[in-house]
Design an enzyme around this catalytic site. Structure first.
Site, PDB file in Angstrom:
ATOM      1  N   GLY A  19      34.025  47.411  35.402  1.00 43.82           N
ATOM      2  CA  GLY A  19      34.436  46.096  35.856  1.00 43.82           C
ATOM      3  C   GLY A  19      35.869  45.817  35.458  1.00 43.82           C
ATOM      4  O   GLY A  19      36.518  46.614  34.765  1.00 43.82           O
ATOM      5  N   GLU A  25      40.823  46.525  32.629  1.00 46.24           N
ATOM      6  CA  GLU A  25      39.685  47.147  33.286  1.00 46.24           C
ATOM      7  C   GLU A  25      38.808  47.805  32.233  1.00 46.24           C
ATOM      8  O   GLU A  25      39.297  48.334  31.242  1.00 46.24           O
ATOM      9  CB  GLU A  25      40.169  48.185  34.292  1.00 46.24           C
ATOM     10  CG  GLU A  25      40.982  47.580  35.430  1.00 46.24           C
ATOM     11  CD  GLU A  25      41.583  48.631  36.341  1.00 46.24           C
ATOM     12  OE1 GLU A  25      41.728  48.352  37.536  1.00 46.24           O
ATOM     13  OE2 GLU A  25      41.900  49.733  35.834  1.00 46.24           O
ATOM     14  N   ASP A 134      37.361  30.595  24.169  1.00 42.79           N
ATOM     15  CA  ASP A 134      37.077  30.791  25.596  1.00 42.79           C
ATOM     16  C   ASP A 134      35.622  31.202  25.791  1.00 42.79           C
ATOM     17  O   ASP A 134      35.314  32.090  26.589  1.00 42.79           O
ATOM     18  CB  ASP A 134      38.013  31.845  26.186  1.00 42.79           C
ATOM     19  CG  ASP A 134      37.996  31.839  27.714  1.00 42.79           C
ATOM     20  OD1 ASP A 134      37.730  30.769  28.304  1.00 42.79           O
ATOM     21  OD2 ASP A 134      38.228  32.899  28.318  1.00 42.79           O
TER      22      ASP A 134
END
Length: 545
Positions: A19, A25, A134
């Site tokens: 992904g 990546e 986050d």
């Protein structure tokens, strides 16, 4: 450009692309040195020359490498190839929480189990001075064996050294900016950002607690708490609006659970839970039981208020069965029924009956704070009273004379006099999984899900391991929990198993141990079906011949 299969970065050979995210990546790779598959995250080429993004990438590695917790992605290595930095981590099998939520809200029990795990992972990070900043469903991974893992600490901000922290001053310095970030603007995801984060103010552990509340809300309802048509409208909603009532969602949510979510989502940090550990204790009091069913049972007029036993209650069903098998009563015992005290929406779990059968101790959230506390109720009384000094308590157990209760709270094993008084800390216990107090005045306990059974005297002396040497991570015994003394005060039963929960293993079961250090012996094979906590399980026992 994605790396082709067969490409080598140091000792790691790329196998396939898994992904891509905002900064890099992720590939499946093979570690040639150790012969294992790993996840390898490579920074995007377009960011390679941007020092700020590279620093953030490296900060992720440093932040996570400082942690060692089953609910946080483990970092194995960091390196660089032709100017491209990469991070090597454990390879997870499963899916992200976001992928799961795309199919709708999670089952209530799964929500509670994963919620406890995420809160404990955050607690471990916060105790190291690390704030995630986050937290969102994309950064939470659900493994096939039922664990929740927090990912991507790329936005994490290391606070001051732990030696310089005082209370909630941890990680509270104002967010730093650069030429690429406007002053006062914090990176993050709008739907899960806390009000202080939206305003560009100081962030701390309570900022993650707000994000956790938004995630928990979505797990329960299937919709985002503050999502609007635009980012600006979403941020305005975070600052000013309250999310829709959970009671109007696809399922009935108990008053206690709704209160926990609302407290996480308070606009002012000082009105939220002040630590992720307190939050995990509040959820632990509900974990393992259907809180909506509990609310219905409490409110049902004219009926016995039988409530689901959470955690240790169900675990001890198996242990009690073995105890009965070893020492069957020669005559039938008298049966007694009574009602549990409780107010509307009150959930009750983790019960412990005193040795003389006169008192029941149980855990339930305190009405004002939502934190679990120990309640005491005489069997012949309809009333229960909270035991002072037990906020955050879990898994209570009685002393042989019924004068004291042992319990776990705030990462410690503690005891408190039933008559009242200050609780006494006996030992560290990050996430206790059961204890027992024997007639020889010895306490045995499981300090966390990945440890062996330990012993200690009621005054805090005489600490030592009893079964730790049997713990193995190679498909062997990975967890020992729910110890229970037998009448002689020397021997005890406990459950041992592994997190893989392989039904064909020849390890998981109830064992017979001794405080004198004799090697434990298997009594019956016993497998469990669990997400976070094997304390809530159904058993399949086979008598050993």
């Amino acid at each position: 450009m994605s790396l082709a299969a067969g490409t080598k970065l140091g000792p790691y050979e790329i196998q396939a692309l898994l992904g891509a995210g905002g900064m890099g990546e992720v590939y499946r790779a093979r570690d040639a040195r150790l012969g294992r598959d790993v996840a390898l995250k490579v920074v995007l080429e377009s960011f390679a020359g941007q020092s700020e993004r590279l620093n953030r990438f490296e900060q992720e590695a440093r932040a996570v490498a400082a942690l060692n917790h089953p609910n946080i992605l483990a970092i194995h290595d960091i390196g660089e190839q032709n100017g491209a930095p990469y991070i090597v981590s454990e390879l997870l099998e499963g899916e992200s929480l976001r992928a799961s939520l795309e199919r709708g809200p999670l089952a209530l029990r799964k929500t509670l189990d994963y919620g406890v795990q995420i809160a404990q992972g955050l607690a471990a990070a916060h105790e190291k001075g690390i704030v995630h900043r986050d937290l969102k469903p994309e950064n939470i991974f659900l493994t096939k064996d039922g664990r929740a893992k927090i990912l991507d600490f790329g936005l994490a901000k290391l606070a001051q050294p732990a030696s310089q922290l005082t209370g909630m001053q941890a990680a509270s310095d104002v967010t730093r900016t650069s030429s690429h970030t406007a002053v006062g603007v914090v990176v993050g995801t709008a739907s899960y950002m806390a009000p202080e984060q939206v305003r560009g103010e100081a962030v701390d552990a309570r900022t993650d607690i707000f994000a956790f509340g938004a995630v928990l809300y979505e797990m329960l309802s299937g919709v985002r708490a503050f999502r609007r048509e635009t980012t600006a409208e979403t941020m305005t909603a975070v600052l000013k609006d309250e999310p829709p009532e959970l009671s109007g969602s696809v399922r009935t949510v108990s008053v206690t659970l709704d209160r926990i979510v609302r407290r996480c989502l308070e606009k002012r940090p000082e009105e939220r839970f002040q630590s992720a550990r307190d939050l995990s204790f509040a959820l632990s009091a509900l974990s393992g039981s259907d809180t909506s069913a509990a609310a219905r049972a409490v409110n049902a007029p004219g009926k016995m208020r039988w409530l689901p036993w959470a955690g240790v209650g169900l675990a001890m069903v198996a242990v009690a069965a073995v105890t009965w098998f070893l020492a069957r009563p020669s005559e039938p015992r008298a049966r007694m029924q009574f009602s549990l005290a409780g107010s509307e929406g009150m959930s009750i779990s983790q019960m412990a009956l005193s040795p003389d059968g006169a008192w029941l101790a149980f855990v339930s959230p305190e009405e004002n704070t939502g934190l679990p506390v120990i309640y005491l109720q005489r069997i012949d009384s309809p009333n229960a009273k909270a035991l002072p000094g037990t906020q955050g308590a879990s898994y209570p157990f009685w002393s042989p004379d019924a004068a004291f209760l042992g319990f776990f709270a705030n990462g410690k094993l503690e005891k408190v006099a039933v008559a009242g008084g200050a609780a006494q800390i006996l030992a560290s216990a990050f996430a206790g999984r059961g204890g027992s107090w024997g007639k020889q005045n010895v306490i045995i306990y499981a300090p966390d899900p990945s440890s062996g059974i330990r012993r200690i005297n009621p005054d805090g002396s005489g600490a030592g391991d009893l079964t730790q040497k049997l713990i193995s991570t190679n498909r062997g015994q990975e967890t020992h929990r729910w110890p229970l003394f037998l009448p002689d005060g020397k021997h005890f039963l406990y459950w041992a198993g592994n997190f893989a929960n392989d039904k064909n293993d020849k390890v998981s079961g109830i064992y017979f141990g001794s405080i004198d250090g004799a090697a434990p012996t298997l009594v019956v094979f016993c497998h469990s079906s669990f997400g976070y906590d094997p304390g809530t399980f159904t058993t399949r026992a086979t008598r050993r011949t």
